[in-house]
Design a protein around this motif. Structure first.
Motif, PDB file in Angstrom:
ATOM      1  N   ASN A  86       0.790  -1.233   0.000  1.00 44.09           N
ATOM      2  CA  ASN A  86       0.000   0.000   0.000  1.00 44.09           C
ATOM      3  C   ASN A  86       0.827   1.290   0.000  1.00 44.09           C
ATOM      4  O   ASN A  86       0.483   2.236  -0.714  1.00 44.09           O
ATOM      5  CB  ASN A  86      -0.982   0.001   1.173  1.00 44.09           C
ATOM      6  N   PRO A  87       1.910   1.400   0.773  1.00 40.13           N
ATOM      7  CA  PRO A  87       2.690   2.652   0.716  1.00 40.13           C
ATOM      8  C   PRO A  87       3.198   2.982  -0.684  1.00 40.13           C
ATOM      9  O   PRO A  87       3.213   4.148  -1.089  1.00 40.13           O
ATOM     10  CB  PRO A  87       3.842   2.385   1.683  1.00 40.13           C
ATOM     11  N   ASN A  88       3.590   1.971  -1.452  1.00 38.85           N
ATOM     12  CA  ASN A  88       4.041   2.198  -2.823  1.00 38.85           C
ATOM     13  C   ASN A  88       2.894   2.694  -3.696  1.00 38.85           C
ATOM     14  O   ASN A  88       3.061   3.609  -4.516  1.00 38.85           O
ATOM     15  CB  ASN A  88       4.623   0.902  -3.405  1.00 38.85           C
ATOM     16  N   VAL A  89       1.710   2.100  -3.505  1.00 43.96           N
ATOM     17  CA  VAL A  89       0.556   2.504  -4.296  1.00 43.96           C
ATOM     18  C   VAL A  89       0.119   3.925  -3.920  1.00 43.96           C
ATOM     19  O   VAL A  89      -0.238   4.726  -4.789  1.00 43.96           O
ATOM     20  CB  VAL A  89      -0.610   1.510  -4.109  1.00 43.96           C
ATOM     21  N   VAL A  90       0.188   4.257  -2.631  1.00 43.73           N
ATOM     22  CA  VAL A  90      -0.134   5.625  -2.188  1.00 43.73           C
ATOM     23  C   VAL A  90       0.799   6.634  -2.859  1.00 43.73           C
ATOM     24  O   VAL A  90       0.356   7.689  -3.356  1.00 43.73           O
ATOM     25  CB  VAL A  90      -0.026   5.730  -0.651  1.00 43.73           C
ATOM     26  N   ARG A  91       2.073   6.324  -2.902  1.00 46.33           N
ATOM     27  CA  ARG A  91       3.045   7.224  -3.517  1.00 46.33           C
ATOM     28  C   ARG A  91       2.737   7.438  -5.010  1.00 46.33           C
ATOM     29  O   ARG A  91       2.743   8.572  -5.500  1.00 46.33           O
ATOM     30  CB  ARG A  91       4.449   6.641  -3.344  1.00 46.33           C
ATOM     31  N   LEU A  92       2.418   6.358  -5.708  1.00 44.61           N
ATOM     32  CA  LEU A  92       2.131   6.472  -7.140  1.00 44.61           C
ATOM     33  C   LEU A  92       0.810   7.204  -7.387  1.00 44.61           C
ATOM     34  O   LEU A  92       0.682   7.977  -8.345  1.00 44.61           O
ATOM     35  CB  LEU A  92       2.099   5.076  -7.775  1.00 44.61           C
ATOM     36  N   TYR A  93      -0.150   6.962  -6.520  1.00 49.42           N
ATOM     37  CA  TYR A  93      -1.436   7.663  -6.663  1.00 49.42           C
ATOM     38  C   TYR A  93      -1.248   9.169  -6.502  1.00 49.42           C
ATOM     39  O   TYR A  93      -1.757   9.964  -7.299  1.00 49.42           O
ATOM     40  CB  TYR A  93      -2.431   7.135  -5.638  1.00 49.42           C
ATOM     41  N   ASN A  94      -0.497   9.550  -5.489  1.00 44.29           N
ATOM     42  CA  ASN A  94      -0.266  10.976  -5.265  1.00 44.29           C
ATOM     43  C   ASN A  94       0.526  11.604  -6.410  1.00 44.29           C
ATOM     44  O   ASN A  94       0.347  12.780  -6.736  1.00 44.29           O
ATOM     45  CB  ASN A  94       0.475  11.182  -3.945  1.00 44.29           C
ATOM     46  N   GLN A  95       1.362  10.813  -7.044  1.00 46.26           N
ATOM     47  CA  GLN A  95       2.180  11.317  -8.146  1.00 46.26           C
ATOM     48  C   GLN A  95       1.366  11.548  -9.413  1.00 46.26           C
ATOM     49  O   GLN A  95       1.614  12.512 -10.155  1.00 46.26           O
ATOM     50  CB  GLN A  95       3.314  10.328  -8.431  1.00 46.26           C
ATOM     51  N   TYR A  96       0.361  10.702  -9.654  1.00 46.30           N
ATOM     52  CA  TYR A  96      -0.326  10.749 -10.953  1.00 46.30           C
ATOM     53  C   TYR A  96      -1.821  11.100 -10.888  1.00 46.30           C
ATOM     54  O   TYR A  96      -2.468  11.216 -11.929  1.00 46.30           O
ATOM     55  CB  TYR A  96      -0.174   9.394 -11.664  1.00 46.30           C
ATOM     56  N   LYS A  97      -2.384  11.277  -9.692  1.00 49.25           N
ATOM     57  CA  LYS A  97      -3.829  11.486  -9.611  1.00 49.25           C
ATOM     58  C   LYS A  97      -4.280  12.756 -10.317  1.00 49.25           C
ATOM     59  O   LYS A  97      -5.406  12.821 -10.843  1.00 49.25           O
ATOM     60  CB  LYS A  97      -4.279  11.509  -8.147  1.00 49.25           C
TER      61      LYS A  97
END
Length: 451
Positions: A356-367
């Protein structure tokens, strides 16, 4: 080997026999009912029920046009494969619930079949051992052992050829079983015909099969052989290109024949287990070819098609809608126009939580660039689901039917393990499955580098 050959000569002295009635008697404990089944290419089809006798056994008379494979058991998944039509009577002893390992007595045909399968097992074990030794010797650059292992493989090839030739003289049933189990080594049999072992495998695996022989129409090994073949290829070829290779082989069978159905579903079974993107293509071809002529076995294939499409890159993802923790309805269709990651997870799934921390980082980067995530939870308890969302700071969209592994969304997408992801483009087409960690990061970077 000589004893096996002699037995087969007595059992199968010519081609298909005239109609023959075999009395099947079963001594089995713990049974409320015993049935006779036939394999229809997809599953077991009930033919007859056995009758209980006064001495506590079960019996039935079966008329066949020569030797044929049938199954006897308490239910389809508890049934023993037997050959009927080679003798006037055979006896089986077993226990209901364990009928797949029941024993056949007073049947030279079934005893010979058991010995033949034993030879396959023995040869395959020797082949695998020799290949492991060869590969180890190659790594060690041990030329003496390399030569010895190649010679060992050649000897095994000769054993396989001899077993096949012996079977050919004894009638079509076991001969065609053997034809489905005679694959020879690339190291000794290629002779410069193919540039690599994959091409050799594709072109020689069924080299001894007579595609026009009607025996294959009732032969479960037509299914088994093609399942083994596709299982090996599915590990080597992960793209939809595999469907073209398999279809070329299936087209060698008479069009619309049961043998073709058996072969195609054998391949489909392997691809489905491997969650291979070629599975949907094979399933759709089966529906097109067999839905009208074999409607009963095709029902389960038709039911699988939409699920299998979720493994096909470029296919439109099946739509669904579900309830968020707040009670709102969220539909996948409403997310068209965005790149969407469907993330199957659960609060109790350790690997999911660690990812989840990796997915949170990517979400914040591309949302803000058009990226959205739809989390689909396989939780059963709402409180734990909501707490995990809050604890892991998962600020994207979430739905769940709170049915755990019985989740209709998981079933729709063929999810049998988590974490599992499906990445969709703006049109709702599947870009990739099961991307995590760096693989997901690289894919998103590729997508959004042009936006």
């Amino acid at each position: 080997m000589k004893h096996l050959v002699f037995s087969l000569i007595l059992l199968f002295p010519c081609c298909l026999m005239a109609q023959r009635t075999t009395n099947l008697t079963v001594e089995a404990t713990g049974c409320k009912q015993l049935n006779l089944y036939a394999f229809n290419g997809v599953g077991m089809e009930k033919l007859q029920s056995l009758k209980a006798t006064d001495d506590g056994n079960w019996t039935v008379d079966v008329a066949t046009e020569g030797p044929i494979f049938r199954y006897v058991g308490s239910k389809p998944d508890d049934a023993l494969a037997i050959i009927l039509g080679a003798e006037d009577s055979i006896n089986v002893s077993g226990i209901c619930g364990r009928m797949r390992v029941a024993k056949v007595r007073k049947s030279p045909a079934n005893i010979a079949y058991g010995k033949l399968k034993g030879e396959f097992t023995r040869q395959n074990q020797k082949f695998s051992s020799a290949m492991r030794g060869y590969q180890m010797a190659i790594r060690k650059q041990d030329s003496v052992t390399v030569a010895a292992k190649i010679a060992e493989l050649a000897a095994i090839d000769q054993e396989k050829k001899q077993l096949l030739e012996d079977a050919k003289t004894n009638g079509p049933l076991l001969a065609q079983v053997a034809s489905m189990n005679t694959y020879l080594s690339f190291l000794n049999e290629n002779a410069g015909r193919f540039t690599n072992e994959l091409d050799y495998f594709v072109n020689t695996y069924f080299q001894y099969v007579d595609y026009q022989d009607p025996v294959y129409n009732e032969l479960p090994w037509t299914y088994e052989g093609n399942r083994n073949y596709a299982n090996t290829l599915a590990r080597a070829i992960r793209s939809e290109q595999l469907a073209e290779i398999l279809m070329a082989g299936y087209d060698r069978w008479p069009a619309g024949s049961k043998a073709q159905l058996f072969a195609m579903n054998g391949g489909l079974s392997a691809l489905t287990a491997a969650k291979h993107p070629a599975a949907a293509i094979i399933a759709e071809a089966m529906v097109e070819r067999f839905a009208e002529t074999y409607p009963t076995p095709m029902k389960s294939i038709i039911a699988q098609v939409d699920n299998l499409r979720t493994f096909a890159i470029g296919a439109v993802a099946p739509t669904f809608a579900g309830e968020s923790p707040e009670g709102d309805q969220i539909a996948l269709d409403d997310l068209r126009g965005k790149v969407v990651l469907i993330d199957f997870w659960a609060s109790w799934c350790g690997p999911c939580r660690r990812e989840n921390p990796n997915v949170v980082r990517l979400y914040n980067q591309y949302k803000d660039k058009g990226f959205e995530i739809l989390g689909v939870s396989l939780d059963r308890t709402k409180d734990r689901w909501v707490k995990a969302i809050e604890d892991d700071k998962l600020t994207w969209l979430h739905i769940s039917d709170l049915k755990g592994w019985q989740s209709k969304y998981a079933k729709q997408y063929g999810v049998s393990s988590i974490p599992q992801t499906v990445l969709l483009d703006e049109e709702g087409k599947i870009l990739a499955r099961n991307l995590r960690g760096k693989a997901l990061e690289d894919k998103l970077a590729e997508i959004f580098s042009t936006k």
